[in-house]
Structures are given as C-alpha cells and as structure tokens.
Design a protein around this motif. Structure first.
Motif, PDB file in Angstrom:
ATOM      1  N   GLY A 173      50.235  45.701  33.322  1.00 17.42           N
ATOM      2  CA  GLY A 173      50.382  45.214  34.559  1.00 17.42           C
ATOM      3  C   GLY A 173      49.726  45.541  36.243  1.00 17.42           C
ATOM      4  N   VAL A 174      49.806  47.045  36.242  1.00 19.26           N
ATOM      5  CA  VAL A 174      49.041  47.306  37.300  1.00 19.26           C
ATOM      6  C   VAL A 174      47.876  46.127  38.163  1.00 19.26           C
ATOM      7  CG1 VAL A 174      47.809  48.503  39.293  1.00 19.26           C
ATOM      8  CG2 VAL A 174      49.546  49.472  37.912  1.00 19.26           C
ATOM      9  N   TRP A 175      46.806  45.904  36.849  1.00 26.62           N
ATOM     10  CA  TRP A 175      46.096  44.983  36.970  1.00 26.62           C
ATOM     11  C   TRP A 175      46.283  43.504  37.594  1.00 26.62           C
ATOM     12  CZ3 TRP A 175      41.155  45.223  38.342  1.00 26.62           C
ATOM     13  CH2 TRP A 175      40.308  44.474  38.588  1.00 26.62           C
ATOM     14  N   LYS A 176      47.101  43.142  36.483  1.00 31.96           N
ATOM     15  CA  LYS A 176      47.218  41.997  36.599  1.00 31.96           C
ATOM     16  C   LYS A 176      48.591  41.165  38.361  1.00 31.96           C
ATOM     17  CE  LYS A 176      47.621  39.179  33.696  1.00 31.96           C
ATOM     18  NZ  LYS A 176      46.015  38.209  33.645  1.00 31.96           N
ATOM     19  N   PHE A 177      48.807  42.386  38.924  1.00 35.18           N
ATOM     20  CA  PHE A 177      50.134  42.477  39.921  1.00 35.18           C
ATOM     21  C   PHE A 177      48.764  41.968  40.904  1.00 35.18           C
ATOM     22  CE2 PHE A 177      52.890  43.598  43.326  1.00 35.18           C
ATOM     23  CZ  PHE A 177      53.287  41.856  43.154  1.00 35.18           C
ATOM     24  N   TRP A 178      47.799  42.759  41.062  1.00 33.84           N
ATOM     25  CA  TRP A 178      46.591  43.409  41.791  1.00 33.84           C
ATOM     26  C   TRP A 178      46.405  42.146  41.690  1.00 33.84           C
ATOM     27  CZ3 TRP A 178      46.107  47.540  44.896  1.00 33.84           C
ATOM     28  CH2 TRP A 178      45.494  47.394  45.887  1.00 33.84           C
ATOM     29  N   LYS A 179      45.530  41.595  40.345  1.00 33.79           N
ATOM     30  CA  LYS A 179      44.327  40.744  40.998  1.00 33.79           C
ATOM     31  C   LYS A 179      45.579  39.172  41.530  1.00 33.79           C
ATOM     32  CE  LYS A 179      41.555  40.588  39.178  1.00 33.79           C
ATOM     33  NZ  LYS A 179      39.425  39.675  40.041  1.00 33.79           N
ATOM     34  N   GLY A 180      46.541  38.644  40.939  1.00 42.49           N
ATOM     35  CA  GLY A 180      47.936  37.678  41.538  1.00 42.49           C
ATOM     36  C   GLY A 180      48.233  38.215  43.059  1.00 42.49           C
ATOM     37  N   TYR A 181      48.209  38.704  43.461  1.00 42.99           N
ATOM     38  CA  TYR A 181      49.113  39.436  44.344  1.00 42.99           C
ATOM     39  C   TYR A 181      49.001  38.252  45.547  1.00 42.99           C
ATOM     40  CZ  TYR A 181      51.040  42.583  47.778  1.00 42.99           C
ATOM     41  OH  TYR A 181      52.133  42.373  49.543  1.00 42.99           O
ATOM     42  N   GLY A 182      47.830  37.521  45.703  1.00 41.79           N
ATOM     43  CA  GLY A 182      48.124  36.026  46.058  1.00 41.79           C
ATOM     44  C   GLY A 182      48.929  35.079  46.341  1.00 41.79           C
ATOM     45  N   ARG A 183      48.833  35.442  44.966  1.00 41.11           N
ATOM     46  CA  ARG A 183      50.452  34.256  44.626  1.00 41.11           C
ATOM     47  C   ARG A 183      51.962  34.484  44.963  1.00 41.11           C
ATOM     48  NH1 ARG A 183      48.219  34.934  39.820  1.00 41.11           N
ATOM     49  NH2 ARG A 183      45.979  33.213  39.678  1.00 41.11           N
TER      50      ARG A 183
ATOM     51  N   SER B 248      51.777  47.090  43.503  1.00 43.21           N
ATOM     52  CA  SER B 248      51.650  47.630  41.719  1.00 43.21           C
ATOM     53  C   SER B 248      52.101  48.341  41.240  1.00 43.21           C
ATOM     54  CB  SER B 248      50.222  47.391  42.582  1.00 43.21           C
ATOM     55  OG  SER B 248      50.018  46.509  42.974  1.00 43.21           O
ATOM     56  N   ALA B 249      52.031  50.002  42.115  1.00 43.18           N
ATOM     57  CA  ALA B 249      52.566  51.346  41.085  1.00 43.18           C
ATOM     58  C   ALA B 249      53.878  50.421  40.988  1.00 43.18           C
ATOM     59  CB  ALA B 249      52.098  51.785  42.506  1.00 43.18           C
ATOM     60  N   PHE B 250      55.085  49.989  41.522  1.00 48.93           N
ATOM     61  CA  PHE B 250      56.301  51.036  40.880  1.00 48.93           C
ATOM     62  C   PHE B 250      56.503  49.319  40.766  1.00 48.93           C
ATOM     63  CE2 PHE B 250      55.719  54.226  44.376  1.00 48.93           C
ATOM     64  CZ  PHE B 250      56.245  54.479  44.039  1.00 48.93           C
ATOM     65  N   TRP B 251      55.525  48.644  40.064  1.00 45.42           N
ATOM     66  CA  TRP B 251      56.274  47.795  39.187  1.00 45.42           C
ATOM     67  C   TRP B 251      57.261  47.840  38.123  1.00 45.42           C
ATOM     68  CZ3 TRP B 251      55.323  45.740  34.514  1.00 45.42           C
ATOM     69  CH2 TRP B 251      55.032  46.290  33.583  1.00 45.42           C
TER      70      TRP B 251
ATOM     71  N   PHE C 227      56.481  38.592  40.390  1.00 45.38           N
ATOM     72  CA  PHE C 227      55.458  39.241  39.785  1.00 45.38           C
ATOM     73  C   PHE C 227      55.396  38.221  38.571  1.00 45.38           C
ATOM     74  CE2 PHE C 227      54.959  41.751  35.820  1.00 45.38           C
ATOM     75  CZ  PHE C 227      53.773  42.738  36.242  1.00 45.38           C
ATOM     76  N   GLN C 228      56.187  37.453  38.038  1.00 44.98           N
ATOM     77  CA  GLN C 228      55.926  36.154  37.358  1.00 44.98           C
ATOM     78  C   GLN C 228      55.114  34.919  38.237  1.00 44.98           C
ATOM     79  OE1 GLN C 228      56.355  35.384  34.559  1.00 44.98           O
ATOM     80  NE2 GLN C 228      57.564  37.430  34.657  1.00 44.98           N
ATOM     81  N   LYS C 229      55.020  34.742  39.260  1.00 43.40           N
ATOM     82  CA  LYS C 229      54.244  33.934  39.894  1.00 43.40           C
ATOM     83  C   LYS C 229      52.423  34.623  39.623  1.00 43.40           C
ATOM     84  CE  LYS C 229      57.100  32.070  43.469  1.00 43.40           C
ATOM     85  NZ  LYS C 229      57.273  32.214  45.265  1.00 43.40           N
ATOM     86  N   ALA C 230      52.541  35.760  40.502  1.00 41.30           N
ATOM     87  CA  ALA C 230      51.315  37.040  40.115  1.00 41.30           C
ATOM     88  C   ALA C 230      50.989  36.545  38.695  1.00 41.30           C
ATOM     89  CB  ALA C 230      52.424  37.986  40.597  1.00 41.30           C
ATOM     90  N   LEU C 231      51.274  36.623  37.664  1.00 47.42           N
ATOM     91  CA  LEU C 231      51.028  36.701  36.587  1.00 47.42           C
ATOM     92  C   LEU C 231      50.811  35.446  35.996  1.00 47.42           C
ATOM     93  CD1 LEU C 231      53.422  39.142  34.165  1.00 47.42           C
ATOM     94  CD2 LEU C 231      51.261  39.429  35.036  1.00 47.42           C
ATOM     95  N   LYS C 232      51.514  34.349  36.120  1.00 47.54           N
ATOM     96  CA  LYS C 232      51.214  32.654  35.532  1.00 47.54           C
ATOM     97  C   LYS C 232      50.195  31.879  36.836  1.00 47.54           C
ATOM     98  CE  LYS C 232      54.763  33.704  32.562  1.00 47.54           C
ATOM     99  NZ  LYS C 232      55.674  33.411  31.637  1.00 47.54           N
ATOM    100  N   GLY C 233      50.617  32.399  37.990  1.00 44.85           N
ATOM    101  CA  GLY C 233      49.902  31.458  39.088  1.00 44.85           C
ATOM    102  C   GLY C 233      50.708  30.484  39.779  1.00 44.85           C
TER     103      GLY C 233
END
Length: 66
Positions: free
Chosen positions: A18-28, A42-45, A59-65
């Motif tokens: 979850g940390v990794w996926k949110f971190w990678k999609g944070y820009g969305r 990211s840490a407290f997701w 969080f959904q936006k970050a994961l799914k784009g």
C-alpha cells in the motif's frame, strides 16, 4: 504458531504494498505535492482509509489512475 507468523508476514507485506502503490500514484491525488505530506500520507494509509472519506477517494485515484 506458523499461521500467526504467516499472517504477520502477509500483513506487513500488504502494508508495504500500500505504501509503495500510494507513493507511486501520489501525483494523481489532490494532496499537496510536498515530501513531508507524501511521507505522512503514505505511512499512515491504513488508518486514514478507515477514518477519512476524502483520503479513500484519493487513495483509489493513486492506485487505479482515475
């Protein structure tokens, strides 16, 4: 005893996934684009997903784009 260890490994793996996926999609997301915000959000997701509807949506936006 093995089941408890396995469950712990699965929980820790899910947390870091979850940390990794949110971190990678944070820009969305709609969150402020600063490093401290990104680290905290990211840490407290897991806790934020439970208590904050806006965070869940982002969080959904970050994961799914979306």
């Amino acid at each position: 005893m093995i089941f408890v260890k396995l469950l712990g490994i699965v929980a820790v793996s899910a947390y870091f996934w979850g940390v990794w996926k949110f971190w990678k999609g944070y820009g969305r997301t709609n969150f402020q684009p600063s490093l401290p915000s990104r680290i905290v959000l990211s840490a407290f997701w897991p806790a934020l997903i439970l208590v904050n509807k806006s965070y869940r949506q982002n969080f959904q936006k970050a994961l799914k784009g979306r």
